[in-house]
Design a protein around this motif. Structure first.
Motif, PDB file in Angstrom:
ATOM      1  N   TRP A  54       1.016  -1.280  -0.025  1.00 58.76           N
ATOM      2  CA  TRP A  54      -0.100   0.049   0.088  1.00 58.76           C
ATOM      3  C   TRP A  54       0.885   1.250   0.017  1.00 58.76           C
ATOM      4  N   VAL A  55       2.181   1.136   0.521  1.00 57.22           N
ATOM      5  CA  VAL A  55       3.063   2.367   0.619  1.00 57.22           C
ATOM      6  C   VAL A  55       4.232   2.036   0.037  1.00 57.22           C
ATOM      7  N   SER A  56       4.975   3.266  -0.173  1.00 55.90           N
ATOM      8  CA  SER A  56       6.542   3.334  -0.672  1.00 55.90           C
ATOM      9  C   SER A  56       7.416   2.372   0.213  1.00 55.90           C
ATOM     10  N   GLU A  57       8.563   2.020  -0.427  1.00 51.70           N
ATOM     11  CA  GLU A  57       9.218   1.317   0.660  1.00 51.70           C
ATOM     12  C   GLU A  57      10.041   2.471   1.589  1.00 51.70           C
ATOM     13  N   ASP A  58      10.241   3.608   1.269  1.00 49.90           N
ATOM     14  CA  ASP A  58      10.447   4.430   2.381  1.00 49.90           C
ATOM     15  C   ASP A  58       9.446   4.551   3.638  1.00 49.90           C
ATOM     16  N   ILE A  59       8.201   4.748   3.164  1.00 51.36           N
ATOM     17  CA  ILE A  59       7.187   4.796   4.231  1.00 51.36           C
ATOM     18  C   ILE A  59       6.883   3.453   5.098  1.00 51.36           C
ATOM     19  N   TYR A  60       7.303   2.387   3.929  1.00 50.74           N
ATOM     20  CA  TYR A  60       7.301   1.211   4.924  1.00 50.74           C
ATOM     21  C   TYR A  60       8.364   1.003   5.934  1.00 50.74           C
ATOM     22  N   ASN A  61       9.426   1.448   5.627  1.00 50.88           N
ATOM     23  CA  ASN A  61      10.634   1.399   6.796  1.00 50.88           C
ATOM     24  C   ASN A  61      10.252   2.429   7.628  1.00 50.88           C
ATOM     25  N   ILE A  62       9.779   3.468   7.594  1.00 53.02           N
ATOM     26  CA  ILE A  62       9.298   4.564   8.608  1.00 53.02           C
ATOM     27  C   ILE A  62       8.359   3.723   9.654  1.00 53.02           C
ATOM     28  N   VAL A  63       7.349   3.262   8.942  1.00 53.62           N
ATOM     29  CA  VAL A  63       6.182   2.685   9.833  1.00 53.62           C
ATOM     30  C   VAL A  63       6.984   1.422  10.635  1.00 53.62           C
ATOM     31  N   ILE A  64       7.684   0.554   9.934  1.00 50.40           N
ATOM     32  CA  ILE A  64       8.396  -0.585  10.748  1.00 50.40           C
ATOM     33  C   ILE A  64       9.050   0.047  12.014  1.00 50.40           C
ATOM     34  N   ASN A  65       9.858   0.934  11.529  1.00 55.10           N
ATOM     35  CA  ASN A  65      10.879   1.508  12.766  1.00 55.10           C
ATOM     36  C   ASN A  65       9.942   2.138  13.842  1.00 55.10           C
ATOM     37  N   ALA A  66       8.966   2.882  13.515  1.00 56.61           N
ATOM     38  CA  ALA A  66       7.920   3.536  14.220  1.00 56.61           C
ATOM     39  C   ALA A  66       7.168   2.375  15.375  1.00 56.61           C
ATOM     40  N   ILE A  67       7.038   1.317  14.844  1.00 55.19           N
ATOM     41  CA  ILE A  67       6.203   0.334  15.686  1.00 55.19           C
ATOM     42  C   ILE A  67       6.906  -0.500  16.346  1.00 55.19           C
TER      43      ILE A  67
END
Length: 105
Positions: free
Chosen positions: A91-104
């Motif tokens: 659903w999201v770009s790779e950059d956003i995916y990595n930001i979400v994974i790091n945030a959670i």
């Protein structure tokens, strides 16, 4: 609904009748609409909305987990994102995916 195994029962009358309520209820297609220029002003959100797909079972499972574990929406969302990366990562770009994974974490 997420607490229980649900089974789709098919009505003998295949066409749904809005007056009598008989027949198989059709699925609903959800259309996302944005204002002109939204894609240029908010490309990440636009990309997300363009790629987003889901089904009622996903929401039911998350709500059930939230209730069973006495969690709020934020903690439930973190759990769901951690447990379902294969479901939402496209659903999201790779950059956003990595930001979400790091945030959670």
């Amino acid at each position: 609904m997420g607490k229980y195994d649900m089974y789709l029962l098919e009505d003998e009358i295949s066409e749904y009748n809005t007056e009598t309520g008989t027949g198989n209820i059709p699925t609903n297609k959800v259309t996302v609409v944005v204002t002109k220029g939204f894609d240029l002003k908010h490309p990440e959100i636009y990309e997300f909305l363009s790629n987003f797909e889901t089904e009622s079972k996903v929401a039911s499972d998350a709500l059930s987990y939230m209730e069973e574990n006495n969690l709020d929406g934020y903690e439930t969302a973190k759990w769901w994102l951690n447990e379902n990366t294969d479901y939402w990562k496209d659903w999201v770009s790779e950059d956003i995916y990595n930001i979400v994974i790091n945030a959670i974490k």
